[in-house]
Design an enzyme around this catalytic site. Structure first.
Site, short mmCIF file in Angstrom:
data_model
loop_
_atom_site.label_atom_id
_atom_site.label_comp_id
_atom_site.label_asym_id
_atom_site.label_seq_id
_atom_site.Cartn_x
_atom_site.Cartn_y
_atom_site.Cartn_z
N ASP A 204 0.85 -1.19 0.00
CA ASP A 204 0.00 0.00 0.00
C ASP A 204 0.89 1.24 0.00
OD1 ASP A 204 -2.34 1.77 0.37
OD2 ASP A 204 -3.35 -0.10 0.85
N HIS A 277 -2.64 3.20 -4.66
CA HIS A 277 -2.15 2.66 -3.39
C HIS A 277 -0.73 2.13 -3.53
CE1 HIS A 277 -5.64 3.08 -0.79
NE2 HIS A 277 -6.41 2.78 -1.82
N ASP A 339 -8.10 -0.48 -6.80
CA ASP A 339 -9.05 0.47 -6.20
C ASP A 339 -8.44 1.85 -6.05
OD1 ASP A 339 -7.29 -0.82 -4.29
OD2 ASP A 339 -8.33 0.33 -2.74
N GLU A 340 -9.30 2.79 -5.89
CA GLU A 340 -8.96 4.15 -5.48
C GLU A 340 -7.69 4.68 -6.14
OE1 GLU A 340 -10.98 4.32 -1.08
OE2 GLU A 340 -8.95 3.56 -1.17
C1 TNX Z 1 -11.08 1.67 1.25
S1 TNX Z 1 -11.61 -1.13 0.30
C2 TNX Z 1 -9.96 1.07 0.77
C3 TNX Z 1 -8.81 0.81 1.67
C4 TNX Z 1 -9.06 1.39 3.03
C5 TNX Z 1 -10.49 1.12 3.45
C6 TNX Z 1 -10.79 1.57 4.84
C7 TNX Z 1 -10.62 -0.67 -0.70
C8 TNX Z 1 -10.54 -1.48 -1.85
N1 TNX Z 1 -9.91 0.47 -0.46
O1 TNX Z 1 -7.63 1.31 1.11
O2 TNX Z 1 -8.15 0.82 3.92
O3 TNX Z 1 -11.37 1.76 2.56
O4 TNX Z 1 -12.03 1.11 5.27
#
Ligand code: TNX
Length: 540
Positions: A204, A277, A339-340
């Site tokens: 991460d 991440h 993700d994200e």
């Molecule tokens: C979202 S769930 C994230 C994580 C965080 C989490 C905290 C996901 C795929 N991404 O990076 O740790 O929320 O609840």
């Protein structure tokens, strides 16, 4: 009938049942069928374990059984003793043909006064039978020290099999490194609850936790951050602890964990995050990033704009990483995160924009999708399958990809409707980093509210999903993100007892679920966790 009469009849029935010698079992997750018998089998120095000798995996299960019974009973049960010395008081493990009433991981467990038999089509099923047998013994069997009690197992006939193929628990070791010893304890605990997937979130922004021989800086630099934010990131200005944090698993450590999990019929699903991440990786190898500024391993939490670029060299970098990952983890599924990944840097980067044109793509989402497709092709060519968080749906899903649906159920439904497999991990019901109660005494958490009962109530098959797509729902998984969870004790507090509820979500029959009855069994079960020094949250 009035309430008093009904209560009297119920109490009489219970007393009658108890006095007739029928036992109550408190197995978690709840088995499909339990028929209580009369009397009991006694485990003692004469008890033997019989398992034939043709199948190594069955012998291993027998040895596992022997090893878990030893500390508390002080007995080292003989396995397959010479003819003449066996028979009376044996626990037999045997493989049987698979039939329609027992799926591959199912088992039958029969306890009579004279013998215990566990039968299953697979070694995994035998292992689950062993776990149930352990729960039929007094809770003291979970203790590490010898207990001077009678080891009686009530006669019973159990037929049991899981509802879902993917019964997952996740642990984020990226935000805070968790020791190998704790990871083993965690694996042991989830194995007791009949989970079969352990999703390790290995990388991460705040840390890279797995040794990669070709890129040593990933752990030399990427496994360490100079400090960590104190308290919630929402509280501004942010304060920092000034202390170095980090750690990583060597490839030998990984092999040890993979083997440890495999002995417990758990597949470790490794996750390597990309393209978002990934700040720890960019800190180690700046050429992975989009901007000229030198980045540190990130010291605070939240969605991060520093994502990887989509250059060919970056694609090759991650494919090299995955090559080493595949050599260590036999898992069919390899998790690539996805993700994200905010697109701000790609929007501004001339290189990224050129890439979008070159590849004939519409926008940055399609560029991420292209990135993930390179990983999908690569993993598929090696006989593996890609799984990623539901953002991998944006800009088009890679052909072989499976989706882990975290932002509610939408992603899982969309994936299944498009003919892809999905694992349900909605934050609404499976995020064990959320608060479990509204009481003031709770330790700081990321936010949210997910009490035990809500986890228990979850049904992994979305109501909105057409029947002909239900087979794409592989199962479900609970997540332990660790931004606010630094220690094993705290991780256990967040994980238990909600993991016990999750075990019933993925194993037990939907029709047989009953929260109050679960709590009755859980009260017995918590003693088992006590004896293993699990720092679970006490029931209200
Ligand atoms: C979202 S769930 C994230 C994580 C965080 C989490 C905290 C996901 C795929 N991404 O990076 O740790 O929320 O609840």
């Amino acid at each position: 009938m009035n309430v008093i009469k009904r209560t009297v009849i119920l109490v009489c029935a219970v007393l009658l049942f108890a006095s007739a010698g029928f036992a109550n079992t408190s197995i978690i997750p709840k088995p499909v069928e339990v028929k209580a018998g009369r009397g009991f089998f006694e485990l003692n120095a004469q008890t033997t374990v019989i398992c034939g000798s043709d199948h190594l995996s069955v012998l291993k299960t027998a040895k596992f059984l022997q090893s878990i019974l030893q500390p508390a009973t002080g007995l080292s049960l003989a396995i397959n003793p010479p003819a003449g010395k066996s028979g009376a008081g044996a626990i037999t493990l045997k493989l049987i043909a698979q039939d329609d009433t027992l799926n591959a991981e199912g088992y039958q467990l029969t306890v009579t006064k004279k013998a215990v038999t566990i039968a299953s089509p697979t070694a995994a099923g035998l292992f689950y039978g062993v776990q149930s047998l352990r729960q039929l013994l007094p809770a003291e069997i979970y203790g590490h020290k010898k207990a001077a009690i009678e080891w009686k197992i009530s006669c019973v006939e159990i037929k049991d099999y899981p509802r879902f193929k993917w019964r997952g628990m996740h642990l984020d070791v990226g935000r805070y490194f968790m020791s190998k010893e704790f990871v083993k304890k965690f694996i042991d605990l989830i194995a007791q609850h009949k989970f079969n997937r352990f999703h390790m979130h290995l990388t991460d922004d705040q840390g890279w936790r797995i040794e990669i021989k070709k890129y040593p800086k990933l752990t030399e630099i990427g496994a360490w951050r100079k400090e960590t934010v104190i308290g919630h990131v929402r509280k501004k200005p942010m304060k920092f602890d000034g202390e170095k944090h980090g750690g990583f698993y060597s490839q030998d450590d990984v092999r040890e964990l993979v083997a440890y999990a495999a002995e417990r019929h758990i597949t470790i699903v490794p996750e390597i995050e990309m393209p978002g991440h990934s700040q720890a990786a960019i800190a180690a190898y700046p050429q992975l990033g989009n901007i000229d500024k030198k980045l540190d391993v990130r010291t605070y939490w939240g969605v991060c704009n520093n994502i990887c670029n989509a250059d060919d060299s970056t694609i090759s970098f991650f494919q090299d990483v995955l090559t080493e990952v595949m050599a260590l983890f036999p898992s069919e599924f390899i998790h690539i995160g996805g993700d994200e990944a905010p697109k701000a840097q790609w929007e501004k980067s001339p290189k990224a924009q050129r890439r979008i044109k070159e590849l004939g793509l519409k926008n940055e989402h399609e560029l991420q999708s292209w990135f993930i497709k390179q990983m999908d092709n690569f993993l598929t060519s090696k006989g593996r399958r890609l799984i990623g968080w539901d953002e991998i749906l944006e800009g088009g899903l890679a052909p072989g990809a499976a989706v882990m649906s975290w932002r509610g159920e939408k992603g899982g439904i969309a994936a299944a409707n498009a003919g892809h497999d999905a694992v349900m991990a909605p934050n609404s019901h499976t995020y064990l980093d959320y608060y479990q109660s509204k009481s003031k005494g709770e330790p700081l958490a990321i936010g949210g509210f997910l009490p035990l009962q809500k986890v228990y109530s979850y049904d992994p098959v979305p109501k909105a999903l057409n029947k002909d797509k239900v087979h794409h729902i592989l199962g479900a998984q609970a997540q332990i993100w660790t931004e606010y969870i630094e220690t094993p004790d705290h991780a256990e507090y967040m994980a238990f007892p909600r993991t016990c509820a999750m075990a019933e979500v993925v194993w037990s029959k939907k029709e047989s679920k009953d929260y109050n009855e679960f709590i009755t069994r859980l009260n017995v079960h918590l003693k088992r966790l006590d004896l293993q020094n699990v720092n679970y949250r006490k029931l209200d």
